[in-house]
Design an enzyme around this catalytic site. Structure first.
Site, PDB file in Angstrom:
ATOM      1  N   THR A  69     -88.912  -9.358 -35.491  1.00 46.12           N
ATOM      2  CA  THR A  69     -88.547 -10.157 -34.271  1.00 46.12           C
ATOM      3  C   THR A  69     -87.275 -10.552 -34.623  1.00 46.12           C
ATOM      4  O   THR A  69     -86.346  -9.879 -34.956  1.00 46.12           O
ATOM      5  CB  THR A  69     -89.638 -11.457 -34.222  1.00 46.12           C
ATOM      6  N   LYS A  73     -83.989  -7.095 -33.661  1.00 43.77           N
ATOM      7  CA  LYS A  73     -85.108  -5.560 -32.923  1.00 43.77           C
ATOM      8  C   LYS A  73     -84.116  -5.178 -32.748  1.00 43.77           C
ATOM      9  O   LYS A  73     -84.179  -3.490 -32.975  1.00 43.77           O
ATOM     10  CB  LYS A  73     -85.030  -6.364 -31.712  1.00 43.77           C
ATOM     11  N   ASN A  94     -89.898  -2.426 -32.771  1.00 42.54           N
ATOM     12  CA  ASN A  94     -90.252  -4.463 -33.238  1.00 42.54           C
ATOM     13  C   ASN A  94     -91.981  -4.299 -34.156  1.00 42.54           C
ATOM     14  O   ASN A  94     -91.767  -4.920 -34.604  1.00 42.54           O
ATOM     15  CB  ASN A  94     -91.187  -5.082 -32.273  1.00 42.54           C
ATOM     16  N   ASP A 110     -93.622  -3.061 -27.742  1.00 44.69           N
ATOM     17  CA  ASP A 110     -93.997  -3.886 -25.933  1.00 44.69           C
ATOM     18  C   ASP A 110     -94.509  -3.426 -25.006  1.00 44.69           C
ATOM     19  O   ASP A 110     -95.010  -5.006 -24.664  1.00 44.69           O
ATOM     20  CB  ASP A 110     -91.904  -4.777 -25.738  1.00 44.69           C
ATOM     21  N   GLY A 134     -85.772  -8.494 -14.252  1.00 46.88           N
ATOM     22  CA  GLY A 134     -84.694  -8.822 -15.152  1.00 46.88           C
ATOM     23  C   GLY A 134     -84.991  -6.945 -15.371  1.00 46.88           C
ATOM     24  O   GLY A 134     -85.312  -5.971 -15.128  1.00 46.88           O
ATOM     25  N   ALA A 135     -83.482  -6.726 -16.568  1.00 44.43           N
ATOM     26  CA  ALA A 135     -83.197  -5.339 -17.068  1.00 44.43           C
ATOM     27  C   ALA A 135     -82.946  -5.567 -19.020  1.00 44.43           C
ATOM     28  O   ALA A 135     -81.924  -4.925 -18.826  1.00 44.43           O
ATOM     29  CB  ALA A 135     -82.544  -5.187 -15.948  1.00 44.43           C
ATOM     30  N   GLY A 136     -83.676  -6.672 -19.366  1.00 45.31           N
ATOM     31  CA  GLY A 136     -83.283  -6.188 -20.762  1.00 45.31           C
ATOM     32  C   GLY A 136     -83.863  -5.888 -21.797  1.00 45.31           C
ATOM     33  O   GLY A 136     -84.771  -5.074 -21.209  1.00 45.31           O
ATOM     34  N   ALA A 138     -87.468  -6.586 -22.834  1.00 47.28           N
ATOM     35  CA  ALA A 138     -88.391  -6.512 -22.449  1.00 47.28           C
ATOM     36  C   ALA A 138     -89.095  -5.736 -20.863  1.00 47.28           C
ATOM     37  O   ALA A 138     -90.555  -4.677 -21.225  1.00 47.28           O
ATOM     38  CB  ALA A 138     -89.209  -7.735 -21.965  1.00 47.28           C
ATOM     39  N   GLY A 252    -102.101  -8.842 -27.074  1.00 49.46           N
ATOM     40  CA  GLY A 252    -101.991  -6.755 -26.449  1.00 49.46           C
ATOM     41  C   GLY A 252    -100.906  -5.978 -27.851  1.00 49.46           C
ATOM     42  O   GLY A 252    -101.496  -5.419 -28.810  1.00 49.46           O
TER      43      GLY A 252
HETATM   44  P1  NDP Z   1     -82.704 -10.059 -23.171  1.00 59.50           P
HETATM   45  O1  NDP Z   1     -81.729 -10.891 -23.713  1.00 59.50           O
HETATM   46  O2  NDP Z   1     -82.745  -8.203 -22.930  1.00 59.50           O
HETATM   47  O3  NDP Z   1     -82.911  -9.393 -21.257  1.00 59.50           O
HETATM   48  C1  NDP Z   1     -82.550 -11.351 -20.309  1.00 59.50           C
HETATM   49  C2  NDP Z   1     -82.850 -11.310 -19.051  1.00 59.50           C
HETATM   50  O4  NDP Z   1     -83.162 -11.772 -18.562  1.00 59.50           O
HETATM   51  C3  NDP Z   1     -81.653  -9.946 -18.359  1.00 59.50           C
HETATM   52  O5  NDP Z   1     -82.634  -9.063 -17.774  1.00 59.50           O
HETATM   53  C4  NDP Z   1     -81.145 -11.076 -18.105  1.00 59.50           C
HETATM   54  O6  NDP Z   1     -80.087 -10.751 -16.691  1.00 59.50           O
HETATM   55  C5  NDP Z   1     -82.204 -12.195 -17.589  1.00 59.50           C
HETATM   56  N1  NDP Z   1     -81.504 -13.107 -16.954  1.00 59.50           N
HETATM   57  C6  NDP Z   1     -81.134 -13.823 -18.468  1.00 59.50           C
HETATM   58  N2  NDP Z   1     -80.705 -15.751 -17.774  1.00 59.50           N
HETATM   59  C7  NDP Z   1     -80.748 -15.140 -16.475  1.00 59.50           C
HETATM   60  C8  NDP Z   1     -80.583 -16.224 -15.212  1.00 59.50           C
HETATM   61  N3  NDP Z   1     -80.089 -17.477 -15.108  1.00 59.50           N
HETATM   62  N4  NDP Z   1     -80.822 -15.975 -14.255  1.00 59.50           N
HETATM   63  C9  NDP Z   1     -80.777 -14.516 -13.911  1.00 59.50           C
HETATM   64  N5  NDP Z   1     -81.623 -13.961 -15.229  1.00 59.50           N
HETATM   65  C10 NDP Z   1     -81.498 -13.454 -16.055  1.00 59.50           C
HETATM   66  O7  NDP Z   1     -84.399 -10.026 -23.151  1.00 59.50           O
HETATM   67  P2  NDP Z   1     -85.354  -9.640 -23.750  1.00 59.50           P
HETATM   68  O8  NDP Z   1     -85.205  -8.724 -22.759  1.00 59.50           O
HETATM   69  O9  NDP Z   1     -85.174  -9.501 -25.343  1.00 59.50           O
HETATM   70  O10 NDP Z   1     -87.138 -10.874 -23.505  1.00 59.50           O
HETATM   71  C11 NDP Z   1     -86.709 -11.034 -21.979  1.00 59.50           C
HETATM   72  C12 NDP Z   1     -87.758 -12.891 -22.501  1.00 59.50           C
HETATM   73  O11 NDP Z   1     -88.901 -12.054 -22.525  1.00 59.50           O
HETATM   74  C13 NDP Z   1     -87.858 -13.793 -23.774  1.00 59.50           C
HETATM   75  O12 NDP Z   1     -87.594 -15.070 -22.638  1.00 59.50           O
HETATM   76  C14 NDP Z   1     -88.827 -13.478 -24.850  1.00 59.50           C
HETATM   77  O13 NDP Z   1     -88.920 -14.347 -25.501  1.00 59.50           O
HETATM   78  C15 NDP Z   1     -89.576 -12.452 -23.809  1.00 59.50           C
HETATM   79  N6  NDP Z   1     -90.399 -11.338 -24.081  1.00 59.50           N
HETATM   80  C16 NDP Z   1     -91.197 -11.744 -24.854  1.00 59.50           C
HETATM   81  C17 NDP Z   1     -92.390 -10.981 -25.591  1.00 59.50           C
HETATM   82  C18 NDP Z   1     -93.956 -11.168 -25.442  1.00 59.50           C
HETATM   83  O14 NDP Z   1     -94.958 -10.531 -26.400  1.00 59.50           O
HETATM   84  N7  NDP Z   1     -94.622 -11.919 -24.728  1.00 59.50           N
HETATM   85  C19 NDP Z   1     -91.962  -9.596 -25.904  1.00 59.50           C
HETATM   86  C20 NDP Z   1     -89.746  -9.718 -26.310  1.00 59.50           C
HETATM   87  C21 NDP Z   1     -89.914 -10.230 -24.781  1.00 59.50           C
HETATM   88  P3  NDP Z   1     -78.665  -9.468 -17.019  1.00 59.50           P
HETATM   89  O15 NDP Z   1     -78.859  -8.450 -17.081  1.00 59.50           O
HETATM   90  O16 NDP Z   1     -78.386  -9.623 -15.814  1.00 59.50           O
HETATM   91  O17 NDP Z   1     -77.718 -11.181 -17.834  1.00 59.50           O
END
Ligand code: NDP
Length: 266
Positions: A69, A73, A94, A110, A134-136, A138, A252
């Site tokens: 975690t 990662k 992960n 994930d 979102g494009a991170g 997850a 899951g």
């Molecule tokens: P990342 O940091 O890789 O991505 C974050 C995303 O959120 C990006 O698309 C970012 O946009 C967007 N974002 C953040 N702040 C803002 C804002 N103020 N306005 C608009 N967009 C915003 O994180 P992850 O993808 O790893 O994780 C995202 C969420 O998913 C986390 O909260 C995590 O806890 C959750 N998660 C849950 C899991 C589960 O099993 N339930 C597993 C993995 C993650 P930009 O690209 O423009 O910065």
């Protein structure tokens, strides 16, 4: 409850911080229900110690692997002996499992965990349009998993459009057809709408989309698991839209990870 014996094998969940992790308890429930002689423990591993601790863990013959975690990662990719192809596509690992030959291979659950969570709640994916906000990390994992599960189309909308485009290009290249596209956070009728941003972790976060665009027939799914009901889910529920908490993604994943470890080590 889990019985620890001299023969019990060990699985670790590594991260920092780790005290908040609920995964070890849930994985142990699954191991116990299956009668698997494996115990899962949380290990606090600071980023600067990862390499040293990793090397030590690998030397323990009764360790079956570990879940990974935050904040490891991405950095863990370089430490695995081999990677499942999905890890390279998603860019994050992960789970690491000790394989039969003793090597440590990295996997990514994930997206599959998210899909399993939807399926467990009978939420339709096949032939359905999906909108991912979102494009991170997850989002990319979910995009690949939805495409694999037979979604009709996947629209990705992100604050930073270039990151959405990278995912779209990767998914389309991988599936050999135009399934994904970059779009705006405006859901279509009956769409599966996914918040894959980190918006919703805090009470005062902005909503990832305008809730007045939501209509019955759509589903709104979260990646955020804590709080279990985000402001987005409350707003969607108030508009008679089907909602799906991020907690199901964790459940899951945990099920898949336990299955994956038992495949070799049970
Ligand atoms: P990342 O940091 O890789 O991505 C974050 C995303 O959120 C990006 O698309 C970012 O946009 C967007 N974002 C953040 N702040 C803002 C804002 N103020 N306005 C608009 N967009 C915003 O994180 P992850 O993808 O790893 O994780 C995202 C969420 O998913 C986390 O909260 C995590 O806890 C959750 N998660 C849950 C899991 C589960 O099993 N339930 C597993 C993995 C993650 P930009 O690209 O423009 O910065």
């Amino acid at each position: 409850c889990l019985e620890i014996k001299g023969s019990t094998r060990l699985m670790a969940i590594i991260g920092d911080p780790i005290a908040q992790a609920k995964t070890p308890a849930t994985i142990n429930e699954i191991f116990s229900a299956r009668g698997a002689d494996i115990a899962c423990v949380p290990l606090q591993v600071p980023a600067q110690e990862l390499e040293t601790i990793w090397a030590g863990l690998k030397r323990m013959p009764n360790l079956v692997g570990f879940g990974i975690t935050l904040p490891h990662k991405q950095t863990a990719l370089q430490l695995c002996d081999s990677l499942d192809p999905l890890v390279e596509r998603v860019g994050a690992v992960n789970v690491v499992r000790r394989e039969r030959d003793g090597s440590f291979r990295g996997y990514q659950f994930d997206g599959k965990g998210f899909v399993r969570g939807l399926q467990a709640n009978n939420i339709e994916i096949l032939h359905r349009d999906a909108l991912i906000i979102g494009a991170g990390g997850a989002a990319v994992a979910i995009a690949f998993a939805l495409a694999e599960a037979g979604a009709k189309s996947i629209t990705i909308s992100n604050r930073t459009t270039a990151k959405a485009q990278l995912i779209v290009d990767a998914v389309n290249a991988d599936f050999g057809r135009t399934i994904a596209r970059v779009g705006s956070p405006q859901p279509e009728p009956n769409e599966l709408v996914i918040n894959a941003t980190s918006l919703g972790l805090n009470d005062d976060d902005a909503l990832p989309l305008d809730p007045d665009l939501l209509r019955p027939g759509m589903t709104v799914a979260e990646v955020i698991a804590q709080p279990e009901t985000t402001r987005l889910l409350s707003a969607a529920g108030a508009r008679r839209v089907e909602v799906h908490s991020g907690i199901h993604m964790i459940r899951g994943q945990v099920g898949l990870i336990a299955d994956h470890m038992c495949e070799i080590w049970d």
